[in-house]
Design a protein around this motif. Sequence first.
Motif, PDB file in Angstrom:
ATOM      1  N   ILE A  49       0.944  -1.235   0.206  1.00  0.00           N
ATOM      2  CA  ILE A  49      -0.318   0.029  -0.237  1.00  0.00           C
ATOM      3  C   ILE A  49       0.482   1.475   0.211  1.00  0.00           C
ATOM      4  O   ILE A  49       1.316   1.664   1.137  1.00  0.00           O
ATOM      5  CB  ILE A  49      -0.742   0.016   1.025  1.00  0.00           C
ATOM      6  N   VAL A  50       0.984   2.190  -0.627  1.00  0.00           N
ATOM      7  CA  VAL A  50       1.605   3.085  -1.493  1.00  0.00           C
ATOM      8  C   VAL A  50       0.087   4.212  -0.843  1.00  0.00           C
ATOM      9  O   VAL A  50       0.008   4.172  -2.197  1.00  0.00           O
ATOM     10  CB  VAL A  50       2.098   3.475  -2.549  1.00  0.00           C
ATOM     11  N   MET A  51       0.532   5.351  -0.251  1.00  0.00           N
ATOM     12  CA  MET A  51      -0.246   6.069   0.277  1.00  0.00           C
ATOM     13  C   MET A  51       0.299   7.642  -0.827  1.00  0.00           C
ATOM     14  O   MET A  51       1.922   7.913  -0.489  1.00  0.00           O
ATOM     15  CB  MET A  51      -0.026   6.433   1.439  1.00  0.00           C
ATOM     16  N   LEU A  52      -0.696   8.439  -1.398  1.00  0.00           N
ATOM     17  CA  LEU A  52      -0.194  10.022  -2.342  1.00  0.00           C
ATOM     18  C   LEU A  52      -0.824  10.416  -1.015  1.00  0.00           C
ATOM     19  O   LEU A  52      -2.004  10.668  -1.610  1.00  0.00           O
ATOM     20  CB  LEU A  52      -0.935   9.322  -3.749  1.00  0.00           C
ATOM     21  N   SER A  53      -0.650  11.083  -0.854  1.00  0.00           N
ATOM     22  CA  SER A  53      -1.120  12.714  -0.226  1.00  0.00           C
ATOM     23  C   SER A  53      -0.341  13.739  -0.865  1.00  0.00           C
ATOM     24  O   SER A  53       0.511  14.182  -1.030  1.00  0.00           O
ATOM     25  CB  SER A  53      -1.163  12.167   0.766  1.00  0.00           C
ATOM     26  N   ASN A  54      -0.805  15.188  -0.700  1.00  0.00           N
ATOM     27  CA  ASN A  54      -0.870  16.611  -0.824  1.00  0.00           C
ATOM     28  C   ASN A  54      -0.463  16.755   0.615  1.00  0.00           C
ATOM     29  O   ASN A  54      -0.189  17.878   0.658  1.00  0.00           O
ATOM     30  CB  ASN A  54      -2.003  17.744  -1.321  1.00  0.00           C
ATOM     31  N   SER A  55       0.057  16.103   1.586  1.00  0.00           N
ATOM     32  CA  SER A  55      -0.203  16.383   2.917  1.00  0.00           C
ATOM     33  C   SER A  55       0.890  16.210   3.428  1.00  0.00           C
ATOM     34  O   SER A  55       1.398  14.897   3.271  1.00  0.00           O
ATOM     35  CB  SER A  55      -1.493  16.008   3.847  1.00  0.00           C
ATOM     36  N   ASP A  56       1.909  16.744   4.415  1.00  0.00           N
ATOM     37  CA  ASP A  56       2.775  16.155   4.151  1.00  0.00           C
ATOM     38  C   ASP A  56       3.470  16.123   6.391  1.00  0.00           C
ATOM     39  O   ASP A  56       4.145  16.747   6.793  1.00  0.00           O
ATOM     40  CB  ASP A  56       4.304  16.568   4.215  1.00  0.00           C
ATOM     41  N   ASP A  57       1.999  16.715   6.418  1.00  0.00           N
ATOM     42  CA  ASP A  57       1.585  16.209   8.015  1.00  0.00           C
ATOM     43  C   ASP A  57       2.225  15.325   8.845  1.00  0.00           C
ATOM     44  O   ASP A  57       1.879  14.428   8.457  1.00  0.00           O
ATOM     45  CB  ASP A  57       0.044  16.837   8.589  1.00  0.00           C
ATOM     46  N   PRO A  58       3.279  15.273   9.943  1.00  0.00           N
ATOM     47  CA  PRO A  58       3.880  14.643  10.603  1.00  0.00           C
ATOM     48  C   PRO A  58       3.092  13.332  11.037  1.00  0.00           C
ATOM     49  O   PRO A  58       2.749  12.048  11.066  1.00  0.00           O
ATOM     50  CB  PRO A  58       4.459  14.912  11.254  1.00  0.00           C
ATOM     51  N   GLY A  59       1.436  13.677  11.676  1.00  0.00           N
ATOM     52  CA  GLY A  59       0.632  12.801  11.975  1.00  0.00           C
ATOM     53  C   GLY A  59       0.069  11.910  11.310  1.00  0.00           C
ATOM     54  O   GLY A  59      -0.221  10.658  11.170  1.00  0.00           O
ATOM     55  N   ASP A  60      -1.080  13.432   9.590  1.00  0.00           N
ATOM     56  CA  ASP A  60      -0.630  12.049   8.842  1.00  0.00           C
ATOM     57  C   ASP A  60       0.072  10.925   8.081  1.00  0.00           C
ATOM     58  O   ASP A  60      -0.168   9.808   7.817  1.00  0.00           O
ATOM     59  CB  ASP A  60      -1.174  12.708   7.733  1.00  0.00           C
ATOM     60  N   ILE A  61       1.462  10.760   8.049  1.00  0.00           N
ATOM     61  CA  ILE A  61       2.191  10.102   7.936  1.00  0.00           C
ATOM     62  C   ILE A  61       2.475   8.751   9.178  1.00  0.00           C
ATOM     63  O   ILE A  61       2.350   7.817   8.075  1.00  0.00           O
ATOM     64  CB  ILE A  61       3.747  11.057   7.734  1.00  0.00           C
ATOM     65  N   GLU A  62       2.055   9.268   9.874  1.00  0.00           N
ATOM     66  CA  GLU A  62       2.526   8.101  11.470  1.00  0.00           C
ATOM     67  C   GLU A  62       1.268   6.951  11.240  1.00  0.00           C
ATOM     68  O   GLU A  62       1.352   6.162  11.049  1.00  0.00           O
ATOM     69  CB  GLU A  62       2.722   8.902  12.341  1.00  0.00           C
ATOM     70  N   ALA A  63       0.122   8.033  10.596  1.00  0.00           N
ATOM     71  CA  ALA A  63      -1.305   6.988  10.408  1.00  0.00           C
ATOM     72  C   ALA A  63      -1.309   6.771   9.729  1.00  0.00           C
ATOM     73  O   ALA A  63      -1.712   4.771  10.038  1.00  0.00           O
ATOM     74  CB  ALA A  63      -2.098   7.639  10.357  1.00  0.00           C
TER      75      ALA A  63
END
Length: 140
Positions: free
Chosen positions: A87-101
Amino acid sequence: MHSLFVVEDDPVELELTLANLSEYDDVEIRSASDGVDVLNKLRHPTNAGHLIATPAVILMDVQMPRLSGIETARLVRARPHTQKTHIVMLSNSDDPGDIEAAYLAGANGYLRKPSSASDATKLFDSIVSFWLRNTLVATD
């Protein structure tokens, strides 16, 4: 043939992603509009009466309606036939909380969405090369 599932709720971004990935002759591409859609399409062992292959990679947006990419990743990991799917997530967010989640939910990678056509080409070349062509997935 390598199998990749793209999960993206934005029709324009989905179209651009599919257009970039269509350049690869050895990649079978399927798509879903959100987390609920991909989970329905990954129903095992049949989907609408047809046997479907489990994808090697799911390329998924993080922020989606109905079911977020984070929650979808958790549910994909909970299914025996997709536990080994990358699973590879693609996002506009670089929020550490999003990355950790994302990683806690079972993501194998977290990448920023490209901001230009040349960045998109480089990103998708990297994804296909690393996640599909050079990574071996253990099977049951």
